[in-house]
Scaffold this active site. Structure first.
Site, PDB file in Angstrom:
ATOM      1  CB  CYS A 286      58.639  61.714  -0.653  1.00 19.99           C
ATOM      2  SG  CYS A 286      59.263  60.317   0.303  1.00 19.99           S
ATOM      3  N   GLY A 287      59.014  63.228   2.459  1.00 18.90           N
ATOM      4  CA  GLY A 287      59.967  63.694   3.450  1.00 18.90           C
ATOM      5  C   GLY A 287      61.265  62.904   3.443  1.00 18.90           C
ATOM      6  CG  ASN A 288      61.696  59.034   5.148  1.00 19.12           C
ATOM      7  OD1 ASN A 288      62.209  59.676   6.062  1.00 19.12           O
ATOM      8  ND2 ASN A 288      60.798  58.092   5.374  1.00 19.12           N
TER       9      ASN A 288
ATOM     10  CB  CYS B 200      55.876  57.694   5.380  1.00 19.55           C
ATOM     11  SG  CYS B 200      55.076  59.039   4.454  1.00 19.55           S
ATOM     12  N   GLY B 201      58.392  60.123   5.737  1.00 19.04           N
ATOM     13  CA  GLY B 201      58.753  61.360   6.414  1.00 19.04           C
ATOM     14  C   GLY B 201      57.582  62.306   6.605  1.00 19.04           C
ATOM     15  CB  THR B 202      55.045  63.749   4.311  1.00 14.95           C
ATOM     16  OG1 THR B 202      54.726  62.543   3.595  1.00 14.95           O
ATOM     17  CG2 THR B 202      55.982  64.602   3.482  1.00 14.95           C
TER      18      THR B 202
END
Length: 278
Positions: free
Chosen positions: A74-76, A210-212
């Site tokens: 998860c990017g974030n 959502c980072g990704t």
């Protein structure tokens, strides 16, 4: 009593736990995520982030979604746990940490974190195809950025209930996505600035950021007109919870992209979860 830190990255919120001593089992963490992420009944969050030891990096990041499933990346969440690791003296400003999607590198300049997400392969993805879901046809793309992402392009922002309906139906389409998929709704005509809203598997709802998903949305937006002629690009992805800045560098082979994700992190609260919240 379980000590916790509550964090958020552009509205994508997490309960962060220190498991460097290995006191919590995977079974416990999965059940804890279901219990503690319930909004209005418990602390509430999109997921639980866990810092554990690593044999080949500064630490290991584990992510347990609100439904108890363990996510690859998860990017974030990765930005939040990088800030957490720095603040708790688990790692320095420049750090490497393990995830199920591979090694991530981060640079912490509190409250901002620049996450180098490594090489994104375009092999196995598909781009600019019509996709019909819930009676509507969208220009669509698909690729993995740590986790699978479907990207749907819209002329304008759909109503919330429509995005939930489309996202829920597409997320469970095992013929298209055997592992399930996050579903990103992208709108806006520009390339340097786009808007994106993500329906996240595991959360089973729209999230504020959502980072990704921001990274996938930026890559797929640049590929709408074919392979970019310039090697690098910076895209500001506006999520409902804030802006993720995505920097992309396309490989000469046209099939790989080096990606980084920068955004703000917030330490919201620290305290103890009680048995009553389970």
């Amino acid at each position: 009593m379980i000590p916790f830190t509550k964090m958020q990255g552009n509205g994508n919120d997490f309960i962060v736990l220190d498991n460097m001593s290995g006191q919590y089992t995977a079974e416990f963490l999965s059940k804890a995520a279901v219990a503690f992420c319930r909004r209005r009944q418990s602390l509430g969050a999109d997921g639980v982030l866990v810092a554990e030891t690593s044999s080949d990096a500064d630490f290991t990041m584990r992510l347990f979604n609100a439904d108890g499933s363990e996510g690859e990346m998860c990017g974030n969440g990765a930005r939040c746990i990088a800030r957490y690791a720095f603040e708790k003296n688990i790692a320095g400003r420049t750090q490497r940490f393990s995830t199920l999607a591979g090694i991530m590198e981060a640079e912490v300049d509190s409250p901002f974190v620049d996450l180098r997400m490594g090489t994104v392969s375009l092999n196995g993805g598909w781009f600019n195809r019509p996709l019909t879901v819930a009676g509507e046809t969208f220009p669509a793309s698909f690729l993995r950025v740590g986790v699978p992402h479907a990207v749907l392009f819209c002329e304008a922002e759909p109503p919330r209930e429509r995005m939930v309906q489309v996202g829920r139906e597409l997320r469970h389409d095992r013929n298209l996505f055997p592992d399930g998929a996050n579903v990103n709704f992208v709108f806006g005509d520009g390339e340097a600035t786009i808007r994106s809203v993500t329906y996240e598997r595991g959360v089973e709802d729209l999230t504020d950021s959502c980072g990704t998903g921001s990274t996938a949305s930026a890559i797929c937006r640049l590929l709408r007109n074919g392979r970019p002629s310039r090697p690098g690009a910076v895209v500001d992805v506006i999520n409902p919870g804030g802006v993720n800045t995505v920097t992309l560098s396309f490989g000469q082979d046209g099939m790989t992209v080096e990606a980084s994700l920068k955004g703000r992190t917030v330490i919201v609260a620290e305290g103890f979860l009680t048995e009553e919240s389970e």
